[in-house]
Design an enzyme around this catalytic site. Structure first.
Site, PDB file in Angstrom:
ATOM      1  N   HIS A 406     -36.084 -11.296  -3.250  1.00  0.00           N
ATOM      2  CA  HIS A 406     -35.743 -10.200  -2.337  1.00  0.00           C
ATOM      3  C   HIS A 406     -34.451 -10.502  -1.575  1.00  0.00           C
ATOM      4  O   HIS A 406     -33.546  -9.661  -1.500  1.00  0.00           O
ATOM      5  CB  HIS A 406     -36.898  -9.983  -1.351  1.00  0.00           C
ATOM      6  CG  HIS A 406     -36.596  -8.984  -0.282  1.00  0.00           C
ATOM      7  ND1 HIS A 406     -36.801  -7.628  -0.438  1.00  0.00           N
ATOM      8  CD2 HIS A 406     -36.087  -9.135   0.975  1.00  0.00           C
ATOM      9  CE1 HIS A 406     -36.440  -6.992   0.658  1.00  0.00           C
ATOM     10  NE2 HIS A 406     -36.001  -7.879   1.539  1.00  0.00           N
ATOM     11  N   GLU A 407     -34.355 -11.704  -1.019  1.00  0.00           N
ATOM     12  CA  GLU A 407     -33.162 -12.036  -0.229  1.00  0.00           C
ATOM     13  C   GLU A 407     -31.911 -12.090  -1.101  1.00  0.00           C
ATOM     14  O   GLU A 407     -30.830 -11.675  -0.671  1.00  0.00           O
ATOM     15  CB  GLU A 407     -33.362 -13.367   0.502  1.00  0.00           C
ATOM     16  CG  GLU A 407     -34.419 -13.323   1.599  1.00  0.00           C
ATOM     17  CD  GLU A 407     -34.176 -12.246   2.649  1.00  0.00           C
ATOM     18  OE1 GLU A 407     -32.995 -11.981   2.959  1.00  0.00           O
ATOM     19  OE2 GLU A 407     -35.146 -11.663   3.146  1.00  0.00           O
ATOM     20  N   HIS A 410     -30.422  -8.725  -1.427  1.00  0.00           N
ATOM     21  CA  HIS A 410     -29.494  -8.436  -0.324  1.00  0.00           C
ATOM     22  C   HIS A 410     -28.128  -9.067  -0.600  1.00  0.00           C
ATOM     23  O   HIS A 410     -27.082  -8.434  -0.427  1.00  0.00           O
ATOM     24  CB  HIS A 410     -30.034  -9.002   0.981  1.00  0.00           C
ATOM     25  CG  HIS A 410     -31.152  -8.213   1.591  1.00  0.00           C
ATOM     26  ND1 HIS A 410     -31.014  -6.911   2.005  1.00  0.00           N
ATOM     27  CD2 HIS A 410     -32.430  -8.566   1.888  1.00  0.00           C
ATOM     28  CE1 HIS A 410     -32.158  -6.478   2.526  1.00  0.00           C
ATOM     29  NE2 HIS A 410     -33.036  -7.462   2.460  1.00  0.00           N
ATOM     30  N   GLU A 434     -33.083  -2.877   1.441  1.00  0.00           N
ATOM     31  CA  GLU A 434     -34.387  -3.514   1.233  1.00  0.00           C
ATOM     32  C   GLU A 434     -34.902  -3.274  -0.181  1.00  0.00           C
ATOM     33  O   GLU A 434     -35.600  -4.120  -0.747  1.00  0.00           O
ATOM     34  CB  GLU A 434     -35.395  -2.981   2.255  1.00  0.00           C
ATOM     35  CG  GLU A 434     -35.017  -3.228   3.707  1.00  0.00           C
ATOM     36  CD  GLU A 434     -34.837  -4.697   4.037  1.00  0.00           C
ATOM     37  OE1 GLU A 434     -35.477  -5.548   3.377  1.00  0.00           O
ATOM     38  OE2 GLU A 434     -34.050  -5.004   4.948  1.00  0.00           O
ATOM     39  N   HIS A 536     -39.294  -7.357  13.776  1.00  0.00           N
ATOM     40  CA  HIS A 536     -38.386  -6.218  13.702  1.00  0.00           C
ATOM     41  C   HIS A 536     -38.319  -5.444  15.009  1.00  0.00           C
ATOM     42  O   HIS A 536     -37.290  -4.818  15.314  1.00  0.00           O
ATOM     43  CB  HIS A 536     -38.808  -5.318  12.538  1.00  0.00           C
ATOM     44  CG  HIS A 536     -38.788  -6.034  11.229  1.00  0.00           C
ATOM     45  ND1 HIS A 536     -39.856  -6.785  10.786  1.00  0.00           N
ATOM     46  CD2 HIS A 536     -37.820  -6.160  10.288  1.00  0.00           C
ATOM     47  CE1 HIS A 536     -39.549  -7.328   9.622  1.00  0.00           C
ATOM     48  NE2 HIS A 536     -38.333  -6.972   9.303  1.00  0.00           N
ATOM     49  N   ARG A 545     -36.712   1.410   7.301  1.00  0.00           N
ATOM     50  CA  ARG A 545     -35.956   0.801   6.204  1.00  0.00           C
ATOM     51  C   ARG A 545     -36.911   0.277   5.139  1.00  0.00           C
ATOM     52  O   ARG A 545     -36.625   0.355   3.942  1.00  0.00           O
ATOM     53  CB  ARG A 545     -35.048  -0.310   6.733  1.00  0.00           C
ATOM     54  CG  ARG A 545     -35.777  -1.494   7.327  1.00  0.00           C
ATOM     55  CD  ARG A 545     -34.880  -2.427   8.125  1.00  0.00           C
ATOM     56  NE  ARG A 545     -33.866  -3.074   7.334  1.00  0.00           N
ATOM     57  CZ  ARG A 545     -32.554  -2.995   7.574  1.00  0.00           C
ATOM     58  NH1 ARG A 545     -32.108  -2.274   8.598  1.00  0.00           N
ATOM     59  NH2 ARG A 545     -31.690  -3.614   6.804  1.00  0.00           N
TER      60      ARG A 545
END
Length: 587
Positions: A406-407, A410, A434, A536, A545
């Site tokens: 996932h990262e 980004h 995301e 968050h 998001r």
């Protein structure tokens, strides 16, 4: 030709010549009065064509040229200033102490003051008359909630830093072998929630972290809401939530989200009931009612956002092999670096970029032993020379392997748009950022792909194993939608004043019950501030998001699978690994 016609013609020529700018930056000096005189005296003589009724168009053309040059300078200066502020923020996040905190606050305030000053300069332009590109850049500049009062700005920056530090350094302590041992959220408490099935230990960890961070930040958070609202209102927004939702460019965002949720909620109700009965069987109906809400500390995650860690308790076919690859990762000697290399190889297999050397040199991928750090996984853009980094305290397990993918999603997004003007160096909307990493994980965490990278061996291709896999996916995806919508409903009502500071916690748990069907394991009061246990909320992100991401990532995945030639069969069996056509589409 009469003398008056000659004079009129000369006047026309003079005015037209005056209308020509001496340089690209000089505005036309034709005045409305001059045009009025010429039109009055020349129109009857059919010489109106000499005079630009098009004066306004000439002015707008020059104005747009000036605006374009101003934006070019703005983007260049913003890149330099954002780099300095990001470096200071990185220094504090990876080494939390009073010195780095003060430097981060100062750098953040300086950047906000500069942006506020530049925003005031935009008032001399008329974006509505410009091209779509310029209009959009000016609109992005307008998405600002910086208080104009410098004292308010400094106070807001300090409060923000204070609550972020409380969150990141919060610990839960207990006696272990006659010594007091204090456990940080990441990785210690997260590991407890992922692996422990002891009801009392989970309650201790759940309660301890909230008690450590919530009450201390409650008043600070309430004041921060006031300052954020004030700043947003100074810039034309009704409250800070309106500024929050603007980048999504979806009118009535929460109404749209609630409509989508109403279509998905029946599946959540069934999943909730199924999990609740399994938990009641495991813990006993004295602890988990088969007809009421689920205690929030029993779902394998400190926020009950993802439920995948309790898969072993709820697997429909428990005799089938488990696709959790944690034991295989450990057996094969994986460390965090190897996990990142494995994820990088997925991206390069579809033709995307290798990670730059600076990523490996400067990222923080394990928790250091000698200082306090913020462990929450985040990806960072330093806005120059492909300087991108990840900050996370990676553990060697199945969940973190997915987080790494996932990262790096980004990171790939950051690299793909690094040549854009600074104002465009962001996701198409916050949900896109995301979704990119999660889209890759939809392939990377399938049994088919895990077999390809030799992390899953004994996985039978049967109906039973397929249902197990789909349930595991549902445990993580569906509850996250409920939580994202619940949190932003709370945030929107908090910023709009529908929820006041003296009822923060009551309304928090009212919404958790309504959207998620969850209850606290112990009685909570307004002395508590359980919203402060969520990253968050503390760090100021809209959870929409993630809600948007959890919808569109499946659409992205479907599109990429088509590009890879996967035209038939269940979507959850598609793996785009090795297909450059899919990578081209994603790029």
């Amino acid at each position: 030709m009469t003398r008056s016609w000659i004079l009129c013609l000369v006047f026309c020529v003079l005015v037209v010549e005056t209308a020509k700018p001496a340089s690209q930056l000089q505005r036309s000096t034709v005045t409305e009065g001059m045009v009025k005189v010429v039109n009055t005296f020349c129109c009857p003589r059919r010489l109106r064509c000499c005079i630009p009724d098009k004066r306004v168009a000439i002015d707008k053309s020059v104005d747009e040229i000036e605006a374009r040059m101003w934006l070019r300078q703005y983007n260049a200066e913003l890149r330099k200033r954002a780099t300095s502020a990001t470096e200071a923020s990185w220094a504090h996040s990876t080494n939390m102490n009073p010195v780095t905190a003060a430097a981060a606050i100062q750098a953040s305030s300086q950047l906000k003051e500069w942006r506020l000053k530049k925003r005031k300069e935009t008032k001399r332009f008329t974006p509505a008359a410009y091209s779509e590109d310029l209009r959009r850049q000016f609109w992005l500049i307008s998405l600002d909630g910086t208080p104009e009062d410098s004292n308010d700005l400094r106070q807001m920056s300090k409060l923000k830093n204070d609550i972020e530090t409380l969150y990141s350094t919060g610990k839960t302590c207990r006696d272990e072998n006659e010594n007091e041992v204090c456990h940080p959220l990441e990785p210690d408490l997260e590991r407890i929630f992922a692996t422990s099935r002891d009801y009392n230990e989970l309650q201790w960890a759940w309660l301890g972290f909230r008690d450590a961070v919530g009450p201390a930040m409650r008043e600070k958070f309430a004041r921060l809401v006031e300052l954020k609202n004030s700043g947003a209102q100074e810039h034309g927004f009704g409250n800070y939530w309106e500024l929050f939702e603007a980048p999504f460019e979806i009118e009535n965002l929460l109404d749209v989200a609630n409509d989508l949720w109403s279509q998905i909620r029946p599946l959540y109700i069934q999943l909730h009931a199924y999990v609740r009965r399994r938990l009641a069987t495991f813990y006993g109906e004295d602890k988990v009612s088969t007809t009421g809400p689920i205690p929030a500390h029993l779902l394998g995650n400190i926020w009950a956002k993802w439920w995948g860690n309790i898969y072993s308790l709820v697997a429909p076919y428990p005799n089938q092999p488990d696709m959790n690859v944690t034991s295989v990762l450990l057996q094969k000697g994986y460390d965090p670096l190897r996990m990142f290399k494995t994820a990088e190889e997925f991206f390069t297999s579809i033709g995307l970029r290798k990670l730059p050397e600076v990523f490996w040199e400067k990222s923080m991928i394990v928790r250091p032993d000698d200082r306090e750090v913020s462990c929450h996984p985040t990806s960072w853009d330093f806005h120059h020379h492909s300087d991108v980094r990840v900050k996370m305290c990676t553990e060697v397990n199945h969940e973190y392997l997915e987080t790494v993918h996932h990262e790096l999603g980004h990171i790939q997004y950051l690299l793909q748009y690094e040549d854009q003007p600074m104002l465009y160096r962001d996701g198409a909307n916050p949900g896109f950022h995301e979704a990119v990493g999660d889209t890759i994980a939809l392939s990377a965490m399938t049994p088919a792909h895990l077999r390809t990278v030799e992390l899953l061996e004994d996985w039978p291709d049967t109906h039973e194993s397929e249902i197990n896999f789909l349930l595991r996916q549902a445990l993580d995806k569906i509850p996250a939608l409920a939580m994202g919508l619940m949190i932003d409903t709370w945030q929107s009502r908090g910023f709009s004043g529908k929820i006041t500071a003296d009822e923060y916690n009551r309304e928090w748990w009212k919404l958790r019950l309504e959207y998620q069907g969850l209850s606290p394991p112990v009685q909570r009061t307004e002395e508590d501030f359980d919203a402060g246990s969520k990253f968050h909320i503390v760090y100021g992100f809209a959870m929409m998001r993630y809600f948007v991401s959890y919808i569109i990532q499946f659409q992205f995945h479907e599109s990429l699978c088509r590009e890879a030639g996967y035209l038939q069969g269940p979507l959850h069996k598609c793996d785009i690994y090795g297909f450059s056509e899919a990578g081209d589409r994603l790029r």
